[in-house]
Every structure is written in C-alpha cells, then in structure tokens.
Scaffold this active site. Structure first.
Site, mmCIF file in Angstrom:
data_model
loop_
_atom_site.group_PDB
_atom_site.id
_atom_site.type_symbol
_atom_site.label_atom_id
_atom_site.label_comp_id
_atom_site.label_asym_id
_atom_site.label_seq_id
_atom_site.Cartn_x
_atom_site.Cartn_y
_atom_site.Cartn_z
ATOM 1 N N ASP A 53 0.846 -1.200 0.000
ATOM 2 C CA ASP A 53 0.000 0.000 0.000
ATOM 3 C C ASP A 53 0.879 1.246 0.000
ATOM 4 O OD1 ASP A 53 -1.904 2.083 0.654
ATOM 5 O OD2 ASP A 53 -3.241 0.502 1.373
ATOM 6 N N SER A 94 -7.207 3.926 -1.078
ATOM 7 C CA SER A 94 -6.928 2.490 -1.052
ATOM 8 C C SER A 94 -8.177 1.652 -1.272
ATOM 9 C CB SER A 94 -6.288 2.104 0.283
ATOM 10 O OG SER A 94 -5.051 2.747 0.397
ATOM 11 N N THR A 147 -7.925 -2.191 2.098
ATOM 12 C CA THR A 147 -7.335 -3.086 1.091
ATOM 13 C C THR A 147 -7.846 -4.522 1.232
ATOM 14 O OG1 THR A 147 -5.391 -1.651 1.101
ATOM 15 C CG2 THR A 147 -5.188 -3.770 -0.042
ATOM 16 N N GLU A 265 -0.859 -8.105 1.906
ATOM 17 C CA GLU A 265 -0.633 -6.659 1.858
ATOM 18 C C GLU A 265 0.439 -6.204 2.842
ATOM 19 O OE1 GLU A 265 -3.528 -4.011 3.525
ATOM 20 O OE2 GLU A 265 -2.930 -2.355 2.233
ATOM 21 N N ASP A 270 2.181 2.763 3.251
ATOM 22 C CA ASP A 270 1.269 3.907 3.102
ATOM 23 C C ASP A 270 1.254 4.794 4.347
ATOM 24 O OD1 ASP A 270 -1.150 5.248 1.837
ATOM 25 O OD2 ASP A 270 -2.102 4.405 3.631
ATOM 26 N N HIS A 274 1.890 8.823 4.744
ATOM 27 C CA HIS A 274 0.975 9.808 5.343
ATOM 28 C C HIS A 274 1.670 10.583 6.463
ATOM 29 C CE1 HIS A 274 -2.810 8.876 3.327
ATOM 30 N NE2 HIS A 274 -2.552 7.582 3.469
ATOM 31 N N ASP A 312 -1.509 0.081 -4.723
ATOM 32 C CA ASP A 312 -2.748 0.749 -5.121
ATOM 33 C C ASP A 312 -2.466 2.160 -5.627
ATOM 34 O OD1 ASP A 312 -1.870 1.414 -2.569
ATOM 35 O OD2 ASP A 312 -3.805 1.077 -1.593
ATOM 36 N N HIS A 313 -1.449 2.813 -5.027
ATOM 37 C CA HIS A 313 -1.096 4.204 -5.345
ATOM 38 C C HIS A 313 0.200 4.524 -4.618
ATOM 39 C CE1 HIS A 313 -2.241 4.972 -1.241
ATOM 40 N NE2 HIS A 313 -3.399 4.346 -1.470
ATOM 41 N N HIS A 338 -2.137 10.717 -0.899
ATOM 42 C CA HIS A 338 -1.643 9.921 -2.024
ATOM 43 C C HIS A 338 -1.320 10.818 -3.206
ATOM 44 C CE1 HIS A 338 -4.737 6.990 -0.123
ATOM 45 N NE2 HIS A 338 -3.638 7.060 0.597
HETATM 46 MG MG MG Z 1 -4.136 -0.813 2.673
HETATM 47 ZN ZN ZN Z 2 -3.272 5.955 2.344
#
Ligand code: MG
Ligand code: ZN
Length: 374
Positions: A53, A94, A147, A265, A270, A274, A312-313, A338
């Site tokens: 992620d 996500s 996710t 995952e 991620d 953040h 995902d990004h 993101h």
């Molecule tokens: Mg996730």
């Molecule tokens: Zn995120």
C-alpha cells in the site's frame, strides 16, 4: 511423402507459433491439442497478489538504498505500469484502488467492493471460492481495513468497520490474518463474531494466544488469526508476523488440490507516507520485500503459481533528495496524502508476460481472470 511434407509444415508452423512454450508442454500439445499450447502454458494453478500500500517507485528505491542496493523485487523480469486513478478522482484512495484489483471496476474513493452505484461487485477471492480454490488474506493492517476489505466485503464506505467485519464473518475464506480484534468481539450491536466464526468451522486465535509461528493449530479448520486489537504495530515497534503468517498461509493453502488465491498486503508503507516519515516507509518496504522473497521461493519451487506485486497508489509524493547516502535517505514530501503517479507492477510465473506494458489498475483483475479462465 506428401503427408510427410504436410506434417512437417505444421510442425514448423507450430514451432514458430508456440516458441515460448516449454519443451515438455510443447510436445504434449503437438500430439494432443496443438492449438491450446499457449493457454496450457499460461494457466497458473495458484495466484498470489501482493499489494504494497502506497508503494511507489521512490518507496521501492529508498528500500533498495537502505537494504544495501538489493531487493527481492529485482528478481522479477516482467514489469509494467498501471494507471491508478479512480472513478471520481485522479488521486485514488486504497478502497477504490483495491476494488479495482479485486473486482475489476473503477469506483469512487471510499468504496469497498462496490460499483459507483454501490452495487456489490464480485471479487477475485469470491470468484476463486466459486471455482473451488482455497483463499487467504494476510495483511499488516486490520483485516477490515480498506485493502483486504475490498476482497472480502461489500460496503459503500470504508469506515464502516463493524459492518465490514460482519461480511468477513459471513465469508468462508480459508486463512485470514490481520489486526482488528475489537471489531469482532466488542461491537456496538454486541454480536460476538468470533463465536459465530468458530461455529462456522474456524479456529480463531489472537495475539493474546502468542506468536503465529508458535501456535498449535487444527489443520482441518479454517484459521482466523487476529494480530492486534486495533491496528498492528509498525515493524519498527516490534511487529514481526508478516513473514511467518505468509509461510503458514502458503503451507495451508498449498494443500488445496484445486489451487488457491491469496492476497498479501504490506499495509503500512502507506502509513509511513501519510506521516511523512521516511524511516517508517523504508522499514515497512524492507519487511514487505522479505515477504516477497518467501513468496518467490515458494513460486520458484512450485512452478505453477502466478505472483503479481503492485501498489494501489503512491503516498506522500515521496522523493529521494540530493544528500542521500547509503545509510540515510534525505527525504522530500509533497503531500500527506496519495499522489497520482503511475504504479509499477511486477509479475512472476505462468502468464507473467501479460503484465508487461502500461494499462489500467482494473486490467490487473482482468488479466488474472483471463489467465485463470474465470
Ligand atoms: Mg491498505
Ligand atoms: Zn493511504
């Protein structure tokens, strides 16, 4: 003689057409089903989708630098890029990102396994179950987080964690590993989803029972292992289950004669983005790469498993700036959310050539289904 020339010309045509086939399969198909060579070669028995992620190219590169310029990701030869935008935003979240992989639809940010009209869209995990494959989810977030939720639940909003937990409890996935115990046993509606799942054939264990690699488990039951009460810890604060959980899941699911579908995952790359915390990104990236190494070891031995690793990004608009050394990233961040950058896709195993090129995030779903004949 005429017949011989005719056969020889077919032979060379086939040799040319199916030159990517292995010798063994090629010979079998020459004799029995000459037209199905590519399909036979490309159909994997098992599919393992791995989602880092928020794992953009900078996250991967930072992991590479701090890990002595070496990652298991370098073992992949079939590499592509996907366009990550969602139905309603060039910058996906996500939920929409995972729904694109799971169900093959672009949907709005926040949607879990539903179309833009909030209609449930069948997921790869559900498709696999319908076809008799075993299924699993192994994550380093809660099991109800966006996710994993997008593979096993259908909800108009990602934040409806208690509703998503009900969907999880109504499913029959074979291996479920992630955090979020409180969404199962201390709910507003006072349902005890753990007892419910136990009566539905699950063995339920939690972090309170000990580390996953030390548990004695009943192999005849499905397993739900809840790794934390809420979010699992970052790896830097002692979380260390993603590798052993993956190994347990691979052992379990590999018993299946019909094959399996699993999503793993690396959830917290991620969260480091953040938080604009480069060390957090790097430690989660390297942990996820260890898991990738275990999965590749399995797939190389098995020879019948398609492994797809992607994100995902990207998160943080993360950059590696001048002044970076082999020991320390000099990070730059352009966002605490993101970004819209294209995302790398790494594939290994039967059918992995199909993941070359530039395509939509939803095409990852379509390519997997096409290869599996779903
Ligand atoms: Mg996730
Ligand atoms: Zn995120």
């Amino acid at each position: 003689m005429k017949t011989y020339i005719f056969q020889a010309s077919i032979f060379f045509t086939l040799l040319f057409s199916f030159s990517s086939c292995s010798k063994k399969v090629y010979e079998i198909n020459m004799i029995h089903e000459s037209n199905s060579c590519v399909a036979t070669m490309s159909k994997p028995k098992n599919v393992i989708l791995m989602i880092g992620d928020g794992m953009g190219l900078s996250q991967i590169t930072a992991g590479l630098i701090i890990n002595n310029q070496q990652l298991n990701l370098e073992q992949f030869n079939n590499i592509g890029l996907h366009k990550s935008f969602s139905y309603d935003n060039l910058v996906t979240d996500s939920a929409a990102g995972a729904t694109a992989f799971a169900s093959g639809v672009k949907t709005y940010n926040g949607a879990i396994g539903v179309t833009p009209d909030t209609i449930a869209a069948k997921t790869l995990l559900e498709e696999a179950q319908d076809k008799g494959l075993e299924t699993g989810l192994v994550v380093s977030s809660t099991i109800v987080h966006a996710t994993p939720a997008a593979f096993i639940a259908h909800n108009r909003l990602r934040k409806n964690y208690e509703e998503i937990a009900v969907d999880v409890s109504n499913h029959t996935a074979d291996v479920l590993i992630g955090g979020g115990k409180k969404f199962f046993d201390r709910r507003k509606d006072e349902q005890d989803l753990i007892s419910k799942m136990e009566s539905n054939g699950y063995e339920v264990k939690t972090f309170l029972d000990g580390d996953i690699q030390n548990l004695t488990l009943d192999p005849s039951k499905k397993i739900l292992y809840l790794t934390a009460d809420e979010d699992p810890l970052p790896v830097s604060q002692g979380r260390d289950y993603l590798v052993p959980a993956t190994e347990l899941a691979l052992n379990r699911l590999n018993q299946s004669e019909n094959g399996f579908f699993m999503m793993i995952e690396g959830s917290q790359i991620d969260w480091g983005g953040h938080a604009n915390n480069s060390d957090y990104i790097v430690s989660e990236m390297i942990d996820f790469d260890h898991v990738i190494g275990k999965v590749l070891d399995f797939a190389k031995k098995d020879r019948n498993t398609l492994v797809v690793v992607t994100a995902d990004h990207e998160t943080g608009g993360y950059a590696i700036l001048n002044g970076t050394t082999a020991e320390k990233i000099e990070p730059g961040f352009s966002s605490t959310y993101h970004s819209a950058t294209m995302i790398p896709v790494f594939a290994y195993g039967p059918g992995s050539e199909d993941f070359r090129g530039i395509y939509q995030n939803t095409d990852i779903n379509k390519k997997i289904k096409a290869l599996m004949g779903w």
